[in-house]
Write a protein that holds these residues in place. Structure first.
Motif, PDB file in Angstrom:
ATOM      1  N   GLU A  99       0.641  -1.015  -0.279  1.00 49.98           N
ATOM      2  CA  GLU A  99      -0.251  -0.112  -0.278  1.00 49.98           C
ATOM      3  C   GLU A  99       1.282   0.822  -0.419  1.00 49.98           C
ATOM      4  O   GLU A  99       2.020   1.199   0.824  1.00 49.98           O
ATOM      5  N   VAL A 100       0.904   2.307  -0.823  1.00 47.32           N
ATOM      6  CA  VAL A 100       1.019   3.553  -1.001  1.00 47.32           C
ATOM      7  C   VAL A 100       0.660   4.577  -0.388  1.00 47.32           C
ATOM      8  O   VAL A 100      -0.544   4.861  -1.534  1.00 47.32           O
ATOM      9  N   ILE A 101       1.019   5.444  -0.208  1.00 42.06           N
ATOM     10  CA  ILE A 101       0.167   6.709   0.378  1.00 42.06           C
ATOM     11  C   ILE A 101       1.174   8.098  -0.006  1.00 42.06           C
ATOM     12  O   ILE A 101       3.062   7.876   0.408  1.00 42.06           O
ATOM     13  N   LEU A 102       1.041   8.454  -0.841  1.00 45.84           N
ATOM     14  CA  LEU A 102       1.891  10.293  -1.008  1.00 45.84           C
ATOM     15  C   LEU A 102       0.885  11.020  -0.030  1.00 45.84           C
ATOM     16  O   LEU A 102       0.002  11.360  -0.458  1.00 45.84           O
ATOM     17  N   ILE A 103       2.074  11.990   0.344  1.00 46.67           N
ATOM     18  CA  ILE A 103       1.909  12.790   0.877  1.00 46.67           C
ATOM     19  C   ILE A 103       2.745  14.098   1.035  1.00 46.67           C
ATOM     20  O   ILE A 103       3.680  14.281   0.742  1.00 46.67           O
ATOM     21  N   GLU A 104       1.667  15.340  -0.212  1.00 51.59           N
ATOM     22  CA  GLU A 104       2.950  16.886  -0.699  1.00 51.59           C
ATOM     23  C   GLU A 104       2.353  17.343   0.250  1.00 51.59           C
ATOM     24  O   GLU A 104       1.213  17.723   0.435  1.00 51.59           O
ATOM     25  N   THR A 105       3.233  18.657   0.264  1.00 52.66           N
ATOM     26  CA  THR A 105       3.391  19.346   0.744  1.00 52.66           C
ATOM     27  C   THR A 105       3.822  20.593   0.246  1.00 52.66           C
ATOM     28  O   THR A 105       4.842  20.678  -1.119  1.00 52.66           O
ATOM     29  N   PRO A 106       3.863  21.800   0.361  1.00 50.40           N
ATOM     30  CA  PRO A 106       3.752  22.735  -0.553  1.00 50.40           C
ATOM     31  C   PRO A 106       5.863  23.147  -0.051  1.00 50.40           C
ATOM     32  O   PRO A 106       6.233  22.802   1.475  1.00 50.40           O
ATOM     33  N   LYS A 107       6.893  23.631  -0.543  1.00 56.04           N
ATOM     34  CA  LYS A 107       8.153  23.790  -0.288  1.00 56.04           C
ATOM     35  C   LYS A 107       8.777  24.495   1.272  1.00 56.04           C
ATOM     36  O   LYS A 107       9.097  23.853   1.831  1.00 56.04           O
ATOM     37  N   VAL A 108       7.832  25.154   1.140  1.00 57.08           N
ATOM     38  CA  VAL A 108       7.534  26.255   2.453  1.00 57.08           C
ATOM     39  C   VAL A 108       7.419  25.752   3.563  1.00 57.08           C
ATOM     40  O   VAL A 108       7.737  25.863   4.627  1.00 57.08           O
ATOM     41  N   ASN A 109       6.521  24.141   3.685  1.00 61.02           N
ATOM     42  CA  ASN A 109       6.771  23.733   4.756  1.00 61.02           C
ATOM     43  C   ASN A 109       7.600  22.218   5.181  1.00 61.02           C
ATOM     44  O   ASN A 109       7.633  22.226   6.341  1.00 61.02           O
ATOM     45  N   TRP A 110       8.801  22.915   4.657  1.00 66.81           N
ATOM     46  CA  TRP A 110      10.092  21.927   4.724  1.00 66.81           C
ATOM     47  C   TRP A 110      11.129  22.879   5.424  1.00 66.81           C
ATOM     48  O   TRP A 110      11.305  23.617   4.877  1.00 66.81           O
ATOM     49  N   GLY A 111      11.856  22.232   6.271  1.00 64.50           N
ATOM     50  CA  GLY A 111      12.874  22.642   7.072  1.00 64.50           C
ATOM     51  C   GLY A 111      14.432  22.211   6.587  1.00 64.50           C
ATOM     52  O   GLY A 111      14.397  20.872   6.762  1.00 64.50           O
ATOM     53  N   ILE A 112      15.683  22.461   5.551  1.00 63.28           N
ATOM     54  CA  ILE A 112      16.171  21.114   4.997  1.00 63.28           C
ATOM     55  C   ILE A 112      17.692  21.613   5.362  1.00 63.28           C
ATOM     56  O   ILE A 112      17.505  22.611   4.317  1.00 63.28           O
ATOM     57  N   ARG A 113      18.865  21.416   5.545  1.00 61.07           N
ATOM     58  CA  ARG A 113      19.765  21.415   6.026  1.00 61.07           C
ATOM     59  C   ARG A 113      20.201  23.118   6.407  1.00 61.07           C
ATOM     60  O   ARG A 113      20.764  23.608   6.019  1.00 61.07           O
ATOM     61  N   GLY A 114      19.041  23.693   7.338  1.00 61.37           N
ATOM     62  CA  GLY A 114      19.256  25.208   7.659  1.00 61.37           C
ATOM     63  C   GLY A 114      18.525  26.653   6.877  1.00 61.37           C
ATOM     64  O   GLY A 114      18.865  27.364   7.111  1.00 61.37           O
ATOM     65  N   LYS A 115      17.799  25.372   6.027  1.00 63.39           N
ATOM     66  CA  LYS A 115      16.900  26.653   5.221  1.00 63.39           C
ATOM     67  C   LYS A 115      15.412  25.844   5.035  1.00 63.39           C
ATOM     68  O   LYS A 115      15.314  24.893   5.006  1.00 63.39           O
ATOM     69  N   ASN A 116      15.022  27.060   4.963  1.00 65.60           N
ATOM     70  CA  ASN A 116      13.591  26.723   4.176  1.00 65.60           C
ATOM     71  C   ASN A 116      13.670  25.796   3.160  1.00 65.60           C
ATOM     72  O   ASN A 116      14.075  26.618   2.103  1.00 65.60           O
ATOM     73  N   GLY A 117      12.588  24.483   2.490  1.00 65.55           N
ATOM     74  CA  GLY A 117      12.665  24.171   1.776  1.00 65.55           C
ATOM     75  C   GLY A 117      12.584  25.103   0.355  1.00 65.55           C
ATOM     76  O   GLY A 117      12.850  24.690  -1.065  1.00 65.55           O
ATOM     77  N   ALA A 118      11.615  26.440   0.295  1.00 66.11           N
ATOM     78  CA  ALA A 118      11.289  27.687  -0.366  1.00 66.11           C
ATOM     79  C   ALA A 118      12.617  28.227  -0.661  1.00 66.11           C
ATOM     80  O   ALA A 118      12.220  28.608  -2.374  1.00 66.11           O
ATOM     81  N   ASP A 119      13.377  27.790  -0.092  1.00 63.87           N
ATOM     82  CA  ASP A 119      14.579  28.628  -0.572  1.00 63.87           C
ATOM     83  C   ASP A 119      15.960  27.521  -1.173  1.00 63.87           C
ATOM     84  O   ASP A 119      16.932  28.164  -0.617  1.00 63.87           O
ATOM     85  N   LEU A 120      15.473  26.692  -1.049  1.00 64.05           N
ATOM     86  CA  LEU A 120      16.434  25.614  -1.239  1.00 64.05           C
ATOM     87  C   LEU A 120      16.848  25.413  -2.743  1.00 64.05           C
ATOM     88  O   LEU A 120      15.727  25.488  -3.616  1.00 64.05           O
ATOM     89  N   ALA A 121      18.063  25.403  -3.417  1.00 61.64           N
ATOM     90  CA  ALA A 121      18.855  25.303  -5.066  1.00 61.64           C
ATOM     91  C   ALA A 121      18.685  23.932  -4.642  1.00 61.64           C
ATOM     92  O   ALA A 121      19.511  23.044  -4.899  1.00 61.64           O
ATOM     93  N   LEU A 122      17.738  23.344  -5.717  1.00 63.59           N
ATOM     94  CA  LEU A 122      18.298  21.148  -5.715  1.00 63.59           C
ATOM     95  C   LEU A 122      17.929  21.264  -7.015  1.00 63.59           C
ATOM     96  O   LEU A 122      17.910  21.685  -8.326  1.00 63.59           O
ATOM     97  N   ASN A 123      18.406  19.734  -6.893  1.00 67.88           N
ATOM     98  CA  ASN A 123      19.242  19.523  -8.509  1.00 67.88           C
ATOM     99  C   ASN A 123      19.144  18.728  -9.370  1.00 67.88           C
ATOM    100  O   ASN A 123      18.941  17.769  -9.982  1.00 67.88           O
ATOM    101  N   TYR A 124      17.351  18.678  -9.066  1.00 68.99           N
ATOM    102  CA  TYR A 124      16.487  18.429  -9.661  1.00 68.99           C
ATOM    103  C   TYR A 124      14.936  18.876 -10.035  1.00 68.99           C
ATOM    104  O   TYR A 124      14.924  19.996  -9.096  1.00 68.99           O
ATOM    105  N   LYS A 125      14.044  18.219 -11.149  1.00 67.43           N
ATOM    106  CA  LYS A 125      13.204  19.792 -11.147  1.00 67.43           C
ATOM    107  C   LYS A 125      11.806  18.148 -10.230  1.00 67.43           C
ATOM    108  O   LYS A 125      11.702  17.237 -10.724  1.00 67.43           O
ATOM    109  N   VAL A 126      11.443  19.243  -9.754  1.00 73.83           N
ATOM    110  CA  VAL A 126       9.688  18.638  -8.874  1.00 73.83           C
ATOM    111  C   VAL A 126       8.602  19.032 -10.530  1.00 73.83           C
ATOM    112  O   VAL A 126       7.349  18.049 -10.022  1.00 73.83           O
ATOM    113  N   GLU A 127       8.564  19.548 -10.689  1.00 79.04           N
ATOM    114  CA  GLU A 127       6.729  19.631 -12.025  1.00 79.04           C
ATOM    115  C   GLU A 127       7.622  18.950 -12.711  1.00 79.04           C
ATOM    116  O   GLU A 127       7.658  18.835 -13.606  1.00 79.04           O
ATOM    117  N   VAL A 128       7.198  17.423 -12.428  1.00 81.88           N
ATOM    118  CA  VAL A 128       7.766  16.495 -13.459  1.00 81.88           C
ATOM    119  C   VAL A 128       6.045  15.415 -13.918  1.00 81.88           C
ATOM    120  O   VAL A 128       5.685  15.813 -12.749  1.00 81.88           O
TER     121      VAL A 128
END
Length: 128
Positions: A99-128
């Motif tokens: 069973e699989v459950i996908l849970i999507e949240t806005p980037k702004v709701n994440w904190g990663i490596r000391g930054k807000n997720g909305a401010d991260l420079a990603l090395n991949y595309k999210v809009e696929v």
């Protein structure tokens, strides 16, 4: 970002987590065009009596939650779920046991490596 929780019977996860991790990661890489080096898996092994499910599931039953940034298309999410079924089937876990459950949240709701997720420079595309 894809942060994955895999719940299952302790005995099965203890003996299979490396193989399961590779299968799950392959599905994410293929369906989400995700970088190979981005693997965030948490296995949550449950003792007998703490993982209650219908009788038609076996000791290989897996409950997979994928927390990810919002932005993927419906077809991409469908492809991810299908890839998970396919890759896990190839390592001996039937579709009936997944069973699989996908849970999507806005980037702004994440904190990663000391930054807000909305401010991260990603090395991949999210809009696929």
């Amino acid at each position: 970002m894809a942060n994955i929780k895999i719940y299952g019977h302790k005995a099965f996860l203890d003996s299979s987590k490396e193989v399961l991790s590779e299968a799950i990661h392959k599905a994410v890489v293929v369906a989400l065009q995700y970088p190979l080096d981005k693997k965030f898996h948490r296995f949550l092994p449950l003792e007998e009596g703490y993982f209650i499910h219908p009788e038609d599931r076996s000791e290989k039953y897996l409950d997979i939650e994928i927390h990810m940034f919002e932005g993927r298309t419906e077809s991409t999410k469908r492809a991810l779920i299908e890839q998970l079924f396919t890759q896990l089937e190839q390592v001996g876990v039937t579709r009936q046991n997944v069973e699989v459950i996908l849970i999507e949240t806005p980037k702004v709701n994440w904190g990663i490596r000391g930054k807000n997720g909305a401010d991260l420079a990603l090395n991949y595309k999210v809009e696929v």
